[in-house]
Design a protein around this motif. Structure first.
Motif, short mmCIF file in Angstrom:
data_model
loop_
_atom_site.label_atom_id
_atom_site.label_comp_id
_atom_site.label_asym_id
_atom_site.label_seq_id
_atom_site.Cartn_x
_atom_site.Cartn_y
_atom_site.Cartn_z
N UNK A 290 -3.90 8.33 3.47
CA UNK A 290 -4.92 7.67 2.65
C UNK A 290 -4.82 6.15 2.69
N UNK A 291 -3.97 5.60 3.51
CA UNK A 291 -3.67 4.16 3.45
C UNK A 291 -4.87 3.30 3.80
N UNK A 292 -5.69 3.70 4.76
CA UNK A 292 -6.88 2.91 5.07
C UNK A 292 -7.87 2.94 3.91
N UNK A 293 -8.01 4.10 3.29
CA UNK A 293 -8.91 4.20 2.13
C UNK A 293 -8.40 3.32 0.99
N UNK B 189 0.84 -1.20 0.00
CA UNK B 189 0.00 0.00 0.00
C UNK B 189 0.87 1.25 0.00
N UNK B 190 1.90 1.27 0.84
CA UNK B 190 2.77 2.44 0.94
C UNK B 190 3.45 2.71 -0.40
N UNK B 191 3.91 1.67 -1.07
CA UNK B 191 4.63 1.85 -2.33
C UNK B 191 3.75 1.60 -3.56
N UNK B 192 2.44 1.58 -3.36
CA UNK B 192 1.52 1.28 -4.45
C UNK B 192 1.47 2.29 -5.57
N UNK B 193 1.88 3.51 -5.32
CA UNK B 193 1.87 4.54 -6.37
C UNK B 193 3.27 4.85 -6.89
N UNK C 294 -9.16 -0.35 1.85
CA UNK C 294 -10.56 -0.71 1.64
C UNK C 294 -10.92 -0.74 0.16
N UNK C 295 -10.32 0.13 -0.63
CA UNK C 295 -10.55 0.08 -2.09
C UNK C 295 -10.01 -1.22 -2.66
N UNK C 296 -8.79 -1.62 -2.24
CA UNK C 296 -8.22 -2.89 -2.70
C UNK C 296 -9.08 -4.07 -2.24
N UNK C 297 -9.54 -4.00 -1.00
CA UNK C 297 -10.37 -5.06 -0.44
C UNK C 297 -11.64 -5.23 -1.26
N UNK C 298 -12.31 -4.12 -1.54
CA UNK C 298 -13.55 -4.18 -2.33
C UNK C 298 -13.29 -4.66 -3.76
#
Length: 167
Positions: free
Chosen positions: A154-157, A124-128, A160-164
């Protein structure tokens, strides 16, 4: 997509476990390991190229400029060393975090869960980092740092976006 269609569509190209058991020995295992490594490398290169081209396309569209297919692929290839460097670092770090449970506490579901969560946090931290390497023309270390800054708060958001999306 062509790569996936080739690999997934023609199972005769792949050496499966039954063949390894039938052939037996180290030669079959070595052949399977080599095949897996080649497919992993090819998959990494192609997915990194696609991610770079996609990031460039999005940037151009946000600037309300045309983005031809050729220009997107050219940009992907021009930034490929940085993009592959980012993919390598993220893959190695996130993958290395998942390894300890098998050595420290074999069979421990709790240990596996903890290390998988840590690996997800790194992802998540290095996702962008790939878009940062492409759009901002950054090197590997700078892209990883920029990604950490972009995802901060924005890491929790993102989780949750990845989870969905995963559902």
């Amino acid at each position: 997509f062509g790569y996936l269609a080739l690999v997934l569509g023609d199972s005769s190209l792949l050496l499966d476990e039954r063949e390894v058991l039938r052939e037996g020995g180290r030669a079959a295992l070595a052949r399977m390991a080599l095949q897996t490594a080649v497919l992993d490398v090819l998959g990494t290169v192609l997915s990194s190229l696609a991610a770079a081209a996609f990031a460039y396309t999005v940037m151009k569209r946000l600037q309300r400029q045309p983005a031809s297919f050729g220009a997107c692929v050219a940009m992907g290839f021009s930034r490929l060393p940085a993009v592959l460097g980012v993919a390598l670092v993220v893959g190695l770090v996130a993958g290395a975090i998942k390894v300890p449970p098998s050595f420290l506490a074999p069979g421990s579901a709790l240990a596996a869960l903890i290390f998988n969560i840590a690996s997800l946090v790194v992802s998540i931290i290095w996702g962008t980092a790939v878009p940062a390497a492409v759009v901002e023309r950054l090197g590997v270390a700078a892209a990883l740092g920029r990604s950490a800054a972009l995802t901060s708060g924005y890491r929790w958001k993102i989780f949750w976006a990845w989870f969905l999306l995963g559902l």
